[in-house]
Design a protein around this motif. Structure first.
Motif, PDB file in Angstrom:
ATOM      1  N   THR A 114       5.612  -3.042   9.769  1.00 12.88           N
ATOM      2  CA  THR A 114       5.551  -3.928  10.927  1.00 12.88           C
ATOM      3  C   THR A 114       5.819  -5.374  10.488  1.00 12.88           C
ATOM      4  O   THR A 114       6.206  -5.624   9.338  1.00 12.88           O
ATOM      5  N   VAL A 115       5.595  -6.321  11.378  1.00  8.19           N
ATOM      6  CA  VAL A 115       5.802  -7.742  11.070  1.00  8.19           C
ATOM      7  C   VAL A 115       4.919  -8.157   9.894  1.00  8.19           C
ATOM      8  O   VAL A 115       3.725  -7.831   9.846  1.00  8.19           O
ATOM      9  N   ALA A 116       5.508  -8.859   8.929  1.00  5.54           N
ATOM     10  CA  ALA A 116       4.800  -9.393   7.761  1.00  5.54           C
ATOM     11  C   ALA A 116       4.160  -8.309   6.898  1.00  5.54           C
ATOM     12  O   ALA A 116       3.254  -8.598   6.116  1.00  5.54           O
ATOM     13  N   GLU A 117       4.645  -7.076   6.989  1.00  5.92           N
ATOM     14  CA  GLU A 117       4.070  -5.973   6.203  1.00  5.92           C
ATOM     15  C   GLU A 117       5.090  -5.447   5.196  1.00  5.92           C
ATOM     16  O   GLU A 117       6.257  -5.260   5.519  1.00  5.92           O
ATOM     17  N   ASN A 118       4.629  -5.202   3.973  1.00  4.46           N
ATOM     18  CA  ASN A 118       5.433  -4.554   2.943  1.00  4.46           C
ATOM     19  C   ASN A 118       4.731  -3.267   2.515  1.00  4.46           C
ATOM     20  O   ASN A 118       3.512  -3.173   2.577  1.00  4.46           O
ATOM     21  N   LYS A 119       5.519  -2.292   2.093  1.00  2.00           N
ATOM     22  CA  LYS A 119       4.935  -1.034   1.610  1.00  2.00           C
ATOM     23  C   LYS A 119       5.626  -0.581   0.344  1.00  2.00           C
ATOM     24  O   LYS A 119       6.841  -0.750   0.184  1.00  2.00           O
ATOM     25  N   ASN A 120       4.836   0.028  -0.569  1.00  2.00           N
ATOM     26  CA  ASN A 120       5.374   0.645  -1.765  1.00  2.00           C
ATOM     27  C   ASN A 120       5.264   2.162  -1.611  1.00  2.00           C
ATOM     28  O   ASN A 120       4.177   2.683  -1.355  1.00  2.00           O
ATOM     29  N   ILE A 121       6.380   2.854  -1.765  1.00  2.00           N
ATOM     30  CA  ILE A 121       6.406   4.319  -1.612  1.00  2.00           C
ATOM     31  C   ILE A 121       6.867   4.944  -2.912  1.00  2.00           C
ATOM     32  O   ILE A 121       7.901   4.548  -3.466  1.00  2.00           O
ATOM     33  N   THR A 122       6.077   5.912  -3.418  1.00  2.00           N
ATOM     34  CA  THR A 122       6.469   6.648  -4.615  1.00  2.00           C
ATOM     35  C   THR A 122       6.882   8.055  -4.207  1.00  2.00           C
ATOM     36  O   THR A 122       6.094   8.793  -3.595  1.00  2.00           O
ATOM     37  N   LEU A 123       8.115   8.430  -4.521  1.00  2.00           N
ATOM     38  CA  LEU A 123       8.636   9.742  -4.154  1.00  2.00           C
ATOM     39  C   LEU A 123       8.244  10.789  -5.197  1.00  2.00           C
ATOM     40  O   LEU A 123       7.757  10.452  -6.289  1.00  2.00           O
ATOM     41  N   SER A 124       8.448  12.050  -4.873  1.00  2.00           N
ATOM     42  CA  SER A 124       8.000  13.143  -5.746  1.00  2.00           C
ATOM     43  C   SER A 124       8.688  13.155  -7.098  1.00  2.00           C
ATOM     44  O   SER A 124       8.153  13.695  -8.068  1.00  2.00           O
ATOM     45  N   ASP A 125       9.895  12.562  -7.193  1.00  2.00           N
ATOM     46  CA  ASP A 125      10.603  12.516  -8.480  1.00  2.00           C
ATOM     47  C   ASP A 125      10.223  11.295  -9.305  1.00  2.00           C
ATOM     48  O   ASP A 125      10.766  11.074 -10.388  1.00  2.00           O
ATOM     49  N   GLY A 126       9.298  10.470  -8.794  1.00  2.00           N
ATOM     50  CA  GLY A 126       8.880   9.263  -9.507  1.00  2.00           C
ATOM     51  C   GLY A 126       9.612   8.012  -9.075  1.00  2.00           C
ATOM     52  O   GLY A 126       9.263   6.911  -9.505  1.00  2.00           O
ATOM     53  N   SER A 127      10.634   8.155  -8.240  1.00  2.00           N
ATOM     54  CA  SER A 127      11.359   6.980  -7.741  1.00  2.00           C
ATOM     55  C   SER A 127      10.433   6.153  -6.848  1.00  2.00           C
ATOM     56  O   SER A 127       9.559   6.690  -6.163  1.00  2.00           O
ATOM     57  N   ILE A 128      10.644   4.831  -6.879  1.00  2.00           N
ATOM     58  CA  ILE A 128       9.798   3.918  -6.116  1.00  2.00           C
ATOM     59  C   ILE A 128      10.649   3.138  -5.120  1.00  2.00           C
ATOM     60  O   ILE A 128      11.745   2.672  -5.453  1.00  2.00           O
TER      61      ILE A 128
END
Length: 309
Positions: A114-128
């Motif tokens: 959303t507005v002013a929001e950041n997210k970090n996502i780690t995938l099953s292969d280790g990619s970020i």
């Protein structure tokens, strides 16, 4: 002595009533007629009942109903209808099961900010994946390692582990890599790819470019324009945005992405160009930078809504 034929002849003539009186007396005395008279007297008592044709026909019809046939027309029709219903039910069940299984196995995973929001996502292969504000990604978790495909809107930074081809698809263009670090920005109808590590292939319209570390590709007029950068990560991850002759409306849209506010910019200013740096962490400072650089005054109301004059 009389022969059998003569006796039979007398009896025949007796039956035909052609004997003389003397012959009748002689035949009665012989006793030959005793058994025959008993039979004739019994015949007179024999009677045959009259046959009722209509009743006989009714009995015949009733007997026919009692005969078991393989399938009567009505029974056959009912059996066929029952089998059709069963077959249809089986087809419907299989179809529903297939689509339900397909739905649950192939449903995309969607992650949004959303507005002013950041997210970090780690995938099953280790990619970020580091997802910028007002952005989204979608992908299929099933068989991810064999089919690494991300659909992106907005902006994101990728740290991809080595493996099968990793593809980022956007509404404007796509990026293919094997293992590297890069940033893709498709906000504000842009398409910009920056490579920070390794090598990436950028596809846009009919154009295609290979980027290595420190190179940038920007879509413009159905082609890709390459340039270089000196940073080791995207500016937005450091909390600011840098602009070089960018439309002022693009800068305003970015401000609204990083700050929970509404900014009104008169149409006469939309195509003015801005060069400079805007912080994502202090709205007043960002507005003062714009106002001073562009020499445009602004006001802020009680709801923190901004209006440029």
């Amino acid at each position: 002595m009389e022969s059998k034929f003569s006796k039979d002849n007398l009896i025949a003539r007796w039956l035909d009533n052609r004997l003389t009186d003397d012959e009748k007396i002689a035949l009665d005395k012989s006793g030959e007629l005793d058994d025959l008279k008993v039979v004739i007297d019994d015949i007179d008592t024999w009677k045959v009942e009259n046959f009722d044709v209509e009743k006989g026909l009714e009995n015949l019809i009733e007997r026919k109903k009692m005969v078991i046939s393989p399938t009567t027309p009505n029974l056959k029709s009912k059996m066929e209808n029952n089998w059709l219903r069963i077959a249809a039910s089986i087809v419907i069940f299989i179809s529903v099961a297939f689509f339900a299984l397909n739905y649950f196995l192939n449903t995309n995973t969607v992650i949004e900010t959303t507005v002013a929001e950041n997210k970090n996502i780690t995938l099953s292969d280790g990619s970020i994946i580091k997802l910028d504000a007002l952005s989204s990604i979608s992908y299929q978790e099933k068989n991810w390692n064999a089919n690494r495909n991300i659909v992106l809107t907005g902006q994101a930074f990728f740290e991809v582990t080595k493996g099968s081809t990793f593809k980022v698809t956007t509404a404007t263009g796509s990026v293919e890599v094997l293992g590297t670090q890069f940033n893709v920005n498709v906000a504000n109808n842009a398409f910009e790819v920056k490579c920070f590590e390794g090598k990436v292939k950028v596809n846009y319209s009919k154009a295609s470019e290979i980027l290595t570390k420190g190179q940038v590709a920007v879509a413009t007029q159905n082609t890709l324009l390459k340039s270089t950068i000196n940073s080791n990560k995207p500016n937005w991850m450091n909390g600011f945005s840098k602009y070089n002759k960018s439309k002022l409306m693009v800068v305003i849209n970015d401000l609204q992405k990083y700050y929970n506010t509404t900014i009104t910019l008169p149409k006469k200013y939309h195509n003015l160009e801005f060069t400079g740096t805007i912080t994502h962490k202090n709205l007043n400072k960002a507005l003062q930078t714009l106002s001073t650089s562009m020499e445009i005054e602004y006001t802020v109301d009680d709801n923190d809504n901004v209006t440029f004059q």
